[in-house]
Design an enzyme around this catalytic site. Structure first.
Site, mmCIF file in Angstrom:
data_model
loop_
_atom_site.group_PDB
_atom_site.id
_atom_site.type_symbol
_atom_site.label_atom_id
_atom_site.label_comp_id
_atom_site.label_asym_id
_atom_site.label_seq_id
_atom_site.Cartn_x
_atom_site.Cartn_y
_atom_site.Cartn_z
ATOM 1 N N HIS A 1 -0.083 -12.252 1.267
ATOM 2 C CA HIS A 1 -0.830 -11.213 0.553
ATOM 3 C C HIS A 1 -0.895 -11.494 -0.948
ATOM 4 C CE1 HIS A 1 -1.470 -6.588 -0.073
ATOM 5 N NE2 HIS A 1 -2.600 -7.271 -0.136
ATOM 6 N N TYR B 1 0.828 -1.199 0.000
ATOM 7 C CA TYR B 1 0.000 0.000 0.000
ATOM 8 C C TYR B 1 0.867 1.256 0.000
ATOM 9 C CZ TYR B 1 -3.590 -3.362 1.503
ATOM 10 O OH TYR B 1 -4.431 -4.438 1.610
#
Length: 311
Positions: free
Chosen positions: A128, A45
Protein backbone atom coordinates in the site's frame (compact mmCIF):
# COMPACT_ATOMS: atom_id res chain seq x y z
CA UNK A 1 -12.70 -12.85 -8.48
CA UNK A 2 -13.66 -9.17 -8.76
CA UNK A 3 -17.14 -7.79 -9.31
CA UNK A 4 -17.02 -5.06 -11.99
CA UNK A 5 -17.90 -2.50 -9.31
CA UNK A 6 -15.94 -2.80 -6.09
CA UNK A 7 -16.55 -1.16 -2.73
CA UNK A 8 -13.69 1.09 -1.62
CA UNK A 9 -13.41 1.15 2.16
CA UNK A 10 -11.65 4.50 2.69
CA UNK A 11 -14.82 6.46 3.59
CA UNK A 12 -15.79 3.78 6.13
CA UNK A 13 -12.72 4.88 8.08
CA UNK A 14 -14.22 8.35 8.50
CA UNK A 15 -12.32 9.93 5.60
CA UNK A 16 -12.69 13.73 5.95
CA UNK A 17 -15.91 13.42 8.02
CA UNK A 18 -17.21 11.29 10.91
CA UNK A 19 -19.19 8.15 10.13
CA UNK A 20 -21.19 6.03 12.57
CA UNK A 21 -21.39 2.24 12.55
CA UNK A 22 -25.06 2.17 11.52
CA UNK A 23 -24.48 4.31 8.43
CA UNK A 24 -21.45 2.26 7.47
CA UNK A 25 -23.40 -0.99 7.83
CA UNK A 26 -26.20 0.45 5.71
CA UNK A 27 -23.78 1.32 2.93
CA UNK A 28 -22.34 -2.19 2.92
CA UNK A 29 -25.81 -3.79 2.95
CA UNK A 30 -26.92 -1.63 0.02
CA UNK A 31 -23.80 -2.60 -1.92
CA UNK A 32 -24.40 -6.29 -1.33
CA UNK A 33 -28.04 -5.95 -2.31
CA UNK A 34 -26.94 -4.23 -5.52
CA UNK A 35 -24.60 -7.07 -6.48
CA UNK A 36 -21.26 -5.75 -5.27
CA UNK A 37 -19.09 -8.67 -4.20
CA UNK A 38 -15.61 -7.12 -3.97
CA UNK A 39 -14.72 -5.15 -0.84
CA UNK A 40 -11.37 -3.39 -0.38
CA UNK A 41 -9.98 -1.97 2.85
CA UNK A 42 -6.68 -1.19 4.61
CA UNK A 43 -5.27 -0.57 8.10
CA UNK A 44 -4.62 3.03 7.04
CA UNK A 45 -8.33 3.77 6.57
CA UNK A 46 -9.35 5.25 9.90
CA UNK A 47 -6.54 3.37 11.73
CA UNK A 48 -8.52 0.13 11.58
CA UNK A 49 -12.12 1.41 11.61
CA UNK A 50 -12.73 0.46 7.98
CA UNK A 51 -11.36 -3.06 8.47
CA UNK A 52 -13.52 -3.61 11.55
CA UNK A 53 -16.68 -2.42 9.83
CA UNK A 54 -16.14 -4.39 6.64
CA UNK A 55 -15.19 -7.50 8.60
CA UNK A 56 -18.29 -7.24 10.81
CA UNK A 57 -20.48 -7.08 7.72
CA UNK A 58 -18.77 -9.86 5.77
CA UNK A 59 -18.93 -12.26 8.72
CA UNK A 60 -22.68 -12.34 8.11
CA UNK A 61 -22.37 -13.05 4.37
CA UNK A 62 -22.19 -16.49 2.75
CA UNK A 63 -18.55 -17.68 2.71
CA UNK A 64 -17.12 -18.00 -0.77
CA UNK A 65 -19.52 -15.45 -2.29
CA UNK A 66 -17.32 -12.38 -1.88
CA UNK A 67 -13.76 -11.21 -2.41
CA UNK A 68 -12.07 -9.06 0.22
CA UNK A 69 -8.70 -7.35 0.09
CA UNK A 70 -6.57 -5.44 2.53
CA UNK A 71 -3.13 -3.91 2.44
CA UNK A 72 0.28 -3.93 4.13
CA UNK A 73 3.03 -1.38 4.64
CA UNK A 74 1.77 0.53 7.67
CA UNK A 75 1.67 -1.03 11.12
CA UNK A 76 -0.69 0.51 13.68
CA UNK A 77 1.00 1.23 17.01
CA UNK A 78 -1.22 2.13 20.03
CA UNK A 79 -0.85 5.59 21.54
CA UNK A 80 -2.71 7.94 23.84
CA UNK A 81 -4.95 10.09 21.60
CA UNK A 82 -4.88 12.93 24.17
CA UNK A 83 -7.94 14.51 22.58
CA UNK A 84 -6.46 14.46 19.06
CA UNK A 85 -8.16 13.30 15.87
CA UNK A 86 -6.37 11.19 13.26
CA UNK A 87 -5.01 13.15 10.26
CA UNK A 88 -7.51 12.91 7.35
CA UNK A 89 -9.79 10.46 9.16
CA UNK A 90 -12.34 11.68 11.69
CA UNK A 91 -11.56 9.14 14.41
CA UNK A 92 -9.69 9.46 17.73
CA UNK A 93 -5.92 9.14 17.21
CA UNK A 94 -5.64 5.94 19.25
CA UNK A 95 -2.85 4.62 17.02
CA UNK A 96 0.02 5.95 14.93
CA UNK A 97 1.18 4.51 11.63
CA UNK A 98 4.69 3.08 11.23
CA UNK A 99 5.96 2.25 7.74
CA UNK A 100 7.16 -1.35 7.49
CA UNK A 101 7.49 -3.45 4.32
CA UNK A 102 9.76 -6.07 5.91
CA UNK A 103 8.82 -9.75 5.90
CA UNK A 104 7.97 -9.67 9.60
CA UNK A 105 6.09 -6.39 9.18
CA UNK A 106 3.99 -7.78 6.31
CA UNK A 107 3.08 -10.94 8.21
CA UNK A 108 2.32 -9.00 11.39
CA UNK A 109 0.19 -6.52 9.48
CA UNK A 110 -1.91 -9.28 7.92
CA UNK A 111 -2.33 -11.05 11.26
CA UNK A 112 -3.51 -7.83 12.91
CA UNK A 113 -5.86 -7.05 10.01
CA UNK A 114 -7.46 -10.48 10.30
CA UNK A 115 -7.91 -9.86 14.00
CA UNK A 116 -9.64 -6.53 13.40
CA UNK A 117 -11.85 -8.00 10.69
CA UNK A 118 -12.68 -11.19 12.54
CA UNK A 119 -12.03 -13.21 9.38
CA UNK A 120 -9.80 -16.24 8.94
CA UNK A 121 -8.44 -15.06 5.59
CA UNK A 122 -8.44 -12.31 2.99
CA UNK A 123 -8.39 -13.07 -0.70
CA UNK A 124 -6.06 -10.34 -1.97
CA UNK A 125 -3.16 -8.60 -0.24
CA UNK A 126 -1.61 -5.40 -1.60
CA UNK A 127 1.52 -3.38 -0.90
CA UNK A 128 0.00 0.00 0.00
CA UNK A 129 1.24 3.47 -1.01
CA UNK A 130 4.80 2.26 -1.44
CA UNK A 131 5.92 5.16 -3.63
CA UNK A 132 8.33 6.59 -1.03
CA UNK A 133 9.45 3.14 0.18
CA UNK A 134 9.61 1.37 -3.14
CA UNK A 135 13.05 -0.22 -2.82
CA UNK A 136 12.07 -1.86 0.47
CA UNK A 137 8.66 -2.86 -0.86
CA UNK A 138 10.21 -4.48 -3.95
CA UNK A 139 13.11 -6.10 -2.08
CA UNK A 140 11.31 -7.32 1.05
CA UNK A 141 7.58 -6.68 0.78
CA UNK A 142 6.92 -8.45 -2.50
CA UNK A 143 8.76 -11.67 -1.53
CA UNK A 144 6.76 -11.71 1.72
CA UNK A 145 3.52 -11.48 -0.25
CA UNK A 146 4.69 -14.20 -2.65
CA UNK A 147 5.48 -16.42 0.32
CA UNK A 148 1.99 -15.93 1.76
CA UNK A 149 0.47 -16.78 -1.61
CA UNK A 150 2.61 -19.92 -1.93
CA UNK A 151 1.49 -20.97 1.55
CA UNK A 152 -2.16 -20.58 0.51
CA UNK A 153 -2.76 -17.84 3.08
CA UNK A 154 -3.95 -15.44 0.35
CA UNK A 155 -5.14 -16.15 -3.16
CA UNK A 156 -3.68 -13.14 -4.97
CA UNK A 157 -1.11 -10.41 -4.39
CA UNK A 158 -0.31 -7.02 -5.81
CA UNK A 159 0.06 -3.34 -4.98
CA UNK A 160 -2.09 -0.26 -4.70
CA UNK A 161 -0.43 3.01 -5.75
CA UNK A 162 -0.85 6.08 -7.96
CA UNK A 163 2.65 5.97 -9.48
CA UNK A 164 2.35 4.23 -12.85
CA UNK A 165 6.13 3.94 -13.34
CA UNK A 166 6.65 2.09 -10.07
CA UNK A 167 3.65 -0.15 -10.69
CA UNK A 168 5.04 -0.90 -14.15
CA UNK A 169 8.35 -1.94 -12.59
CA UNK A 170 6.50 -4.21 -10.18
CA UNK A 171 4.46 -5.80 -12.97
CA UNK A 172 7.51 -6.41 -15.16
CA UNK A 173 9.93 -7.60 -12.46
CA UNK A 174 7.68 -9.71 -10.22
CA UNK A 175 4.83 -12.19 -10.41
CA UNK A 176 1.97 -10.09 -9.04
CA UNK A 177 -1.61 -10.95 -9.93
CA UNK A 178 -3.29 -7.56 -9.76
CA UNK A 179 -2.54 -3.88 -9.25
CA UNK A 180 -4.88 -1.18 -7.98
CA UNK A 181 -4.21 2.15 -9.69
CA UNK A 182 -5.47 5.37 -8.14
CA UNK A 183 -6.47 8.20 -10.44
CA UNK A 184 -4.32 7.44 -13.48
CA UNK A 185 -6.85 5.81 -15.79
CA UNK A 186 -9.77 8.23 -15.75
CA UNK A 187 -11.52 10.58 -18.14
CA UNK A 188 -9.02 13.29 -17.13
CA UNK A 189 -5.81 11.24 -16.84
CA UNK A 190 -4.93 8.32 -19.09
CA UNK A 191 -1.23 8.16 -18.25
CA UNK A 192 -1.57 4.44 -17.45
CA UNK A 193 -1.61 3.89 -21.22
CA UNK A 194 2.07 4.85 -21.48
CA UNK A 195 3.64 1.83 -19.80
CA UNK A 196 1.44 0.27 -17.12
CA UNK A 197 -1.50 -1.02 -19.12
CA UNK A 198 0.75 -2.42 -21.88
CA UNK A 199 2.81 -4.20 -19.19
CA UNK A 200 -0.35 -5.61 -17.60
CA UNK A 201 -1.51 -6.89 -20.98
CA UNK A 202 1.88 -8.49 -21.69
CA UNK A 203 2.13 -10.13 -18.26
CA UNK A 204 -1.52 -11.12 -17.79
CA UNK A 205 -1.91 -8.89 -14.73
CA UNK A 206 -5.32 -7.46 -13.89
CA UNK A 207 -5.75 -3.78 -13.10
CA UNK A 208 -8.37 -2.31 -10.80
CA UNK A 209 -9.10 1.36 -11.42
CA UNK A 210 -9.61 3.38 -8.23
CA UNK A 211 -10.14 7.12 -7.66
CA UNK A 212 -11.99 7.21 -10.98
CA UNK A 213 -13.62 10.54 -10.09
CA UNK A 214 -10.17 12.11 -9.44
CA UNK A 215 -11.24 13.20 -5.93
CA UNK A 216 -14.55 14.69 -7.03
CA UNK A 217 -14.18 16.72 -10.22
CA UNK A 218 -15.83 13.90 -12.21
CA UNK A 219 -18.37 12.94 -9.53
CA UNK A 220 -21.13 15.38 -10.54
CA UNK A 221 -22.78 16.11 -13.90
CA UNK A 222 -21.13 19.54 -13.94
CA UNK A 223 -18.04 20.20 -11.80
CA UNK A 224 -18.49 23.28 -9.65
CA UNK A 225 -15.89 25.95 -8.99
CA UNK A 226 -13.65 24.59 -6.22
CA UNK A 227 -14.14 20.95 -7.27
CA UNK A 228 -11.14 18.84 -6.35
CA UNK A 229 -8.72 16.96 -8.57
CA UNK A 230 -6.37 14.56 -6.76
CA UNK A 231 -7.23 16.16 -3.38
CA UNK A 232 -6.42 19.72 -4.49
CA UNK A 233 -8.61 22.38 -6.12
CA UNK A 234 -8.90 21.63 -9.83
CA UNK A 235 -7.19 24.09 -12.16
CA UNK A 236 -9.19 26.22 -14.58
CA UNK A 237 -7.92 24.07 -17.48
CA UNK A 238 -9.06 20.84 -15.79
CA UNK A 239 -12.49 22.35 -15.07
CA UNK A 240 -12.76 23.44 -18.70
CA UNK A 241 -11.85 19.96 -19.96
CA UNK A 242 -14.29 18.29 -17.55
CA UNK A 243 -17.08 20.54 -18.78
CA UNK A 244 -16.22 19.83 -22.42
CA UNK A 245 -16.34 16.11 -21.66
CA UNK A 246 -19.70 16.67 -19.96
CA UNK A 247 -20.95 18.40 -23.13
CA UNK A 248 -20.16 15.30 -25.19
CA UNK A 249 -21.74 13.02 -22.59
CA UNK A 250 -24.94 15.08 -22.45
CA UNK A 251 -25.23 15.00 -26.24
CA UNK A 252 -25.58 11.23 -25.92
CA UNK A 253 -27.91 11.29 -22.90
CA UNK A 254 -25.17 10.30 -20.45
CA UNK A 255 -23.88 12.08 -17.34
CA UNK A 256 -20.25 12.78 -16.54
CA UNK A 257 -20.20 10.35 -13.53
CA UNK A 258 -21.79 7.60 -15.63
CA UNK A 259 -19.08 7.97 -18.25
CA UNK A 260 -16.37 8.20 -15.58
CA UNK A 261 -17.45 4.85 -14.13
CA UNK A 262 -17.72 3.16 -17.52
CA UNK A 263 -14.54 4.48 -19.11
CA UNK A 264 -11.86 2.34 -17.36
CA UNK A 265 -13.69 -0.88 -18.19
CA UNK A 266 -13.29 -0.21 -21.91
CA UNK A 267 -9.70 -1.46 -21.57
CA UNK A 268 -9.36 -5.27 -21.61
CA UNK A 269 -6.82 -5.35 -18.77
CA UNK A 270 -9.14 -3.51 -16.37
CA UNK A 271 -10.97 -6.07 -14.21
CA UNK A 272 -13.11 -3.58 -12.30
CA UNK A 273 -13.51 -0.12 -10.83
CA UNK A 274 -13.37 0.54 -7.09
CA UNK A 275 -15.42 3.40 -5.68
CA UNK A 276 -15.32 4.68 -2.12
CA UNK A 277 -18.81 4.92 -0.62
CA UNK A 278 -20.10 5.97 2.81
CA UNK A 279 -23.93 5.71 2.86
CA UNK A 280 -26.72 3.58 1.44
CA UNK A 281 -27.98 6.50 -0.65
CA UNK A 282 -24.53 7.08 -2.10
CA UNK A 283 -24.19 3.38 -2.90
CA UNK A 284 -27.57 3.24 -4.64
CA UNK A 285 -26.73 6.38 -6.64
CA UNK A 286 -23.41 4.88 -7.78
CA UNK A 287 -25.03 1.56 -8.64
CA UNK A 288 -27.55 3.36 -10.85
CA UNK A 289 -24.78 5.36 -12.54
CA UNK A 290 -22.72 2.21 -13.07
CA UNK A 291 -25.68 0.40 -14.65
CA UNK A 292 -26.40 3.18 -17.15
CA UNK A 293 -25.42 2.20 -20.71
CA UNK A 294 -22.81 4.45 -22.33
CA UNK A 295 -22.95 4.42 -26.14
CA UNK A 296 -19.64 3.69 -27.90
CA UNK A 297 -20.10 6.98 -29.77
CA UNK A 298 -19.25 8.80 -26.53
CA UNK A 299 -15.69 7.45 -26.65
CA UNK A 300 -15.26 8.06 -30.39
CA UNK A 301 -16.53 11.64 -30.05
CA UNK A 302 -14.23 12.28 -27.07
CA UNK A 303 -11.27 10.94 -29.06
CA UNK A 304 -12.20 13.03 -32.10
CA UNK A 305 -12.37 16.15 -29.94
CA UNK A 306 -8.96 15.40 -28.41
CA UNK A 307 -10.52 15.09 -24.95
CA UNK A 308 -9.25 11.57 -24.28
CA UNK A 309 -6.10 9.83 -25.46
CA UNK A 310 -6.43 8.53 -29.02
CA UNK A 311 -5.16 5.14 -27.82
Amino acid sequence: MFSPLGFGGGPLGGLFAPLDDETAAGALAAAWEGGVRYFDTAPHYGIGHSERRIGAFLRGCPPGEFTVSTKVGRLLVPQDPAGRQDDDFAVPATHRRVWDFSRDGVRRSLEESLGRMGLDRVDVLYLHDAESHFDEALRDGYPALAELRAEGVVRAIGAGMHDTAKLTTLVRETDVDVVMLAGRYTLLDQSALDTLLPACAERGVSLLAAAIFNSGVLATPRPAEGARFDYSPASADLLRRANLIADVCEAHGVTLPQAAMAFPLTHPSVAGVVVGMRSADEVRHNLASFAAPVPPAVWSDLRAAGLIDAR
